[in-house]
Design a protein around this motif. Structure first.
Motif, short mmCIF file in Angstrom:
data_model
loop_
_atom_site.label_atom_id
_atom_site.label_comp_id
_atom_site.label_asym_id
_atom_site.label_seq_id
_atom_site.Cartn_x
_atom_site.Cartn_y
_atom_site.Cartn_z
N LEU A 88 -20.44 43.45 87.32
CA LEU A 88 -19.11 44.02 87.10
C LEU A 88 -18.42 44.31 88.43
CD1 LEU A 88 -19.73 46.55 84.17
CD2 LEU A 88 -18.52 44.37 84.04
N ALA A 89 -19.15 44.88 89.37
CA ALA A 89 -18.56 45.21 90.66
C ALA A 89 -18.13 43.96 91.41
CB ALA A 89 -19.56 46.01 91.50
N GLU A 90 -18.95 42.91 91.37
CA GLU A 90 -18.63 41.68 92.08
C GLU A 90 -17.46 40.93 91.43
OE1 GLU A 90 -19.94 40.50 94.91
OE2 GLU A 90 -21.22 42.29 95.10
N ALA A 91 -17.15 41.27 90.18
CA ALA A 91 -16.05 40.63 89.47
C ALA A 91 -14.76 41.45 89.55
CB ALA A 91 -16.44 40.42 88.00
N ALA A 92 -14.65 42.31 90.56
CA ALA A 92 -13.49 43.20 90.67
C ALA A 92 -12.18 42.43 90.76
CB ALA A 92 -13.65 44.11 91.89
N ALA A 93 -12.20 41.23 91.31
CA ALA A 93 -10.97 40.45 91.45
C ALA A 93 -10.81 39.41 90.35
CB ALA A 93 -10.95 39.75 92.81
N ASP A 94 -11.69 39.43 89.36
CA ASP A 94 -11.66 38.43 88.30
C ASP A 94 -11.08 39.03 87.02
OD1 ASP A 94 -13.15 36.05 89.50
OD2 ASP A 94 -14.54 37.69 89.89
N ASP A 95 -10.72 38.14 86.11
CA ASP A 95 -10.16 38.55 84.82
C ASP A 95 -11.21 38.54 83.71
OD1 ASP A 95 -7.32 38.63 85.70
OD2 ASP A 95 -7.67 36.49 86.02
N LEU A 96 -12.09 37.56 83.76
CA LEU A 96 -13.11 37.42 82.72
C LEU A 96 -14.47 37.28 83.36
CD1 LEU A 96 -11.35 34.78 80.40
CD2 LEU A 96 -11.31 37.28 80.16
N LEU A 97 -15.45 37.92 82.76
CA LEU A 97 -16.84 37.84 83.20
C LEU A 97 -17.68 37.34 82.04
CD1 LEU A 97 -19.31 38.50 85.04
CD2 LEU A 97 -19.15 40.87 84.22
#
Length: 332
Positions: A88-97
């Motif tokens: 979740l932290a590494e996806a801070a700049a993403d919209d979907l994980l």
């Protein structure tokens, strides 16, 4: 489907791993191929929960070959909840994980199907089915119990709980809800159960996508009676513990205890009846039902079954069992 139309959506596919180099070598090329097929291309991220970061070199070597973007991050804190929170932290700049396990293999179009249903519905989560493939012949007790047959639902069906072995998350909605993975459940299991139940309790939707299929490669060590019964015990234990997190109190403990006792009694009855009439399916399913019921009763009164504890971490895990969850900010 998503692969046929250009959007600005940023997608990351997270693979959580712990000392499974052979599985990574098989699954990563397949994930990169699917990540490259959607528009814009998704990226693939390996979250390595090995204290020694054992996957780093292999991921770096593969990342140097043509294909979708492939990254590696090391999360040394033990427990799958810590690894999920790192994703979740590494996806801070993403919209979907999109979460997928390292021992799973995606079917053709898997990622595109998840993205397509999300694009059409705006759901906070999209979950797909998992089917099992075995490394060798099954013990008849396992086969008759049908323990590795998972649910299948019509696409678009709302679900109240989901695992992270095949799950897309809309990060904007997850962040707005302030929900993360509770790291007290990191070594006992159940953090994904609590996470998805909390999302639904917050009014968000998780929908089933039956076309988004992955295959779980089951090693011989998991296709055993002992593993099945321990997993049932943990599952029941986790259900009670997550239920109490969502709705604490004595009344809830009593209800969970009663439900667990009924389940345990039914399992014991089926086990006995199967023994008397020599019906192996009754014995097998009765034993699992009994184990799940006992886990529910124990969980209702504070007992935690720690399924994933590493030897050096067992004492620390017990001490941490009463620690409050990390803050919402830290869990993201």
């Amino acid at each position: 489907m998503q692969s046929t139309g250009e959007t600005s959506t940023r997608v990351v596919v997270a693979v959580l791993t712990y000392r499974r180099p052979r599985d990574l070598a098989e699954v990563l090329p397949a994930l990169r191929a699917q990540a490259a097929a959607v528009r814009p291309p998704a990226r693939v991220l390996v979250v390595d929960n090995d204290p020694d970061a054992g996957a780093a070199a292999a991921v770096a070597a593969l990342a140097a070959t043509p294909g979708a973007e492939l990254g590696h991050v090391h999360e040394p804190r033990p427990g799958i909840a810590a690894a999920r929170n790192r994703a979740l932290a590494e996806a801070a700049a993403d919209d979907l994980l999109v979460f997928v396990d390292d021992d799973e293999r995606p079917a053709p179009g898997w990622l595109a199907h998840l993205l397509d249903l999300h694009a059409r519905t705006g759901a906070a989560g999209v979950v797909g089915p998992v089917v099992s493939r075995f490394e060798g012949p099954l013990d008849p007790w396992i086969a008759d119990g049908r323990f590795f047959e998972r649910r299948r639902l019509p696409t678009g069906t709302p679900v109240a709980v989901a695992a992270t072995n095949n799950l897309l998350l809309d990060l904007r909605q997850v962040r707005a809800a302030g929900v993360g993975f509770d790291e007290r459940f990191g070594l006992s299991g159940g953090s994904d159960t609590l996470f998805t139940r909390a999302l639904v309790a917050a009014g968000l939707r998780i929908l089933w996508c039956d076309e988004a299929l992955v295959t779980d490669v089951v090693p011989a060590a998991r296709a055993t009676r002992d593993w099945v019964l321990r997993r049932a015990l943990r599952s029941g234990n986790g259900w009670s513990r997550t239920s109490l997190e969502l709705r604490p109190g004595l009344a809830a403990r009593v209800r969970l205890s009663a439900a667990g006792a009924v389940r345990a009694g039914a399992g014991a009855g089926a086990l006995l009846a199967g023994a008397l009439v020599r019906r192996r399916p009754w014995r097998a399913r009765g034993a699992r039902t009994l184990a799940r019921g006992l886990g529910m009763v124990g969980g209702a009164w504070g007992w935690t079954y720690v399924e994933y504890a590493r030897p050096a971490a067992r004492s620390a895990t017990r001490a941490a069992a009463g620690r409050p969850p990390t803050s919402a900010a830290a869990r993201r």
